[in-house]
Design a protein around this motif. Structure first.
Motif, short mmCIF file in Angstrom:
data_model
loop_
_atom_site.label_atom_id
_atom_site.label_comp_id
_atom_site.label_asym_id
_atom_site.label_seq_id
_atom_site.Cartn_x
_atom_site.Cartn_y
_atom_site.Cartn_z
N UNK A 109 123.93 117.19 71.14
CA UNK A 109 124.51 117.90 72.23
C UNK A 109 124.84 119.17 71.75
N UNK A 110 125.30 119.39 70.31
CA UNK A 110 125.46 120.84 69.91
C UNK A 110 124.12 121.63 69.77
N UNK A 111 123.08 121.11 69.62
CA UNK A 111 121.90 121.79 69.49
C UNK A 111 121.45 122.25 71.10
N UNK A 112 121.60 121.43 71.93
CA UNK A 112 121.31 121.69 73.26
C UNK A 112 122.24 122.71 74.01
N UNK A 113 123.23 122.79 73.68
CA UNK A 113 124.55 123.45 74.00
C UNK A 113 124.36 125.23 73.20
N UNK A 114 123.86 125.04 71.91
CA UNK A 114 123.70 126.26 71.57
C UNK A 114 122.15 127.04 71.76
N UNK A 115 121.16 126.06 72.12
CA UNK A 115 120.10 126.68 72.48
C UNK A 115 120.32 127.20 74.08
N UNK A 116 120.88 126.61 74.75
CA UNK A 116 121.13 127.15 76.15
C UNK A 116 122.08 128.39 76.07
N UNK A 117 122.92 128.53 75.23
CA UNK A 117 123.61 129.80 75.11
C UNK A 117 123.08 130.87 74.46
N UNK A 118 122.11 130.53 73.60
CA UNK A 118 121.34 131.53 72.93
C UNK A 118 120.27 132.18 73.84
N UNK A 126 131.48 114.94 78.69
CA UNK A 126 132.09 115.77 77.36
C UNK A 126 131.24 116.80 77.03
N UNK A 127 129.99 116.62 77.29
CA UNK A 127 128.89 117.60 77.00
C UNK A 127 129.08 118.65 77.96
N UNK A 128 129.30 118.43 79.13
CA UNK A 128 129.63 119.63 80.22
C UNK A 128 130.96 120.40 79.84
N UNK A 136 128.73 128.46 78.61
CA UNK A 136 127.10 128.05 79.11
C UNK A 136 127.35 127.48 80.55
N UNK A 137 126.53 128.28 81.34
CA UNK A 137 126.47 127.49 82.71
C UNK A 137 125.76 126.24 82.74
N UNK A 138 126.69 125.21 83.64
CA UNK A 138 126.12 123.80 83.61
C UNK A 138 125.65 123.48 84.88
#
Length: 135
Positions: free
Chosen positions: A92-101, A112-114, A122-124
């Motif tokens: 989850x952290x990897x995906x959130x970080x990649x989306x943000x980057x 929870x991830x949302x 990060x836009x969800x």
């Protein structure tokens, strides 16, 4: 402006479980989405889940792998596979970080991830299970 969506395992599993059309779910008319990326960590998670072929989750994960392969092959202009560098302890952290980057929209069905992604700016797109749509 056309945006790219980074997809989480939960969305792929739901699409398979409910036998939904991935194009209709991942490209909602009300959102300007032009591309969906499927990260290697999601594919790896599906492979791990599919190892348990006796469970419902394992069967769905195996079907999701087939779906991913089909959509990458038949719709290369709409879908692509990406590799994310680094360690992948917390997916989850990897995906959130990649989306943000990269400025991607994160598509998930995990509440929870949302929440975590939104806190990080990060836009969800959240999958409303009752409607089978991303909002």
């Amino acid at each position: 402006m056309c945006k790219t969506v980074l997809i989480d395992t939960s969305v792929l599993m739901y699409i398979v479980e409910k036998r939904l059309n991935p194009i209709e779910v991942l490209f909602p008319a009300e959102k300007p989405i032009c591309h969906v990326v499927i990260p290697d960590v999601v594919h790896n998670e599906l492979q791990k889940l599919s190892a348990d072929k006796a469970s419902k989750k394992g069967v769905i994960a195996a079907s999701a792998i087939i779906l991913v392969e089909q959509i990458l092959k038949t719709n290369p202009n709409l879908f692509s596979y990406i590799k994310i560098a680094g360690t992948h302890e917390d997916i989850d952290s990897v995906l959130i970080g990649e989306a943000r980057l990269r400025g991607y929209i994160l598509a998930t069905a995990d509440r929870e991830m949302k929440k975590r992604a939104e806190k990080m700016g990060v836009e969800v797109l959240f999958l409303r299970r009752a409607k089978g749509r991303l909002i």
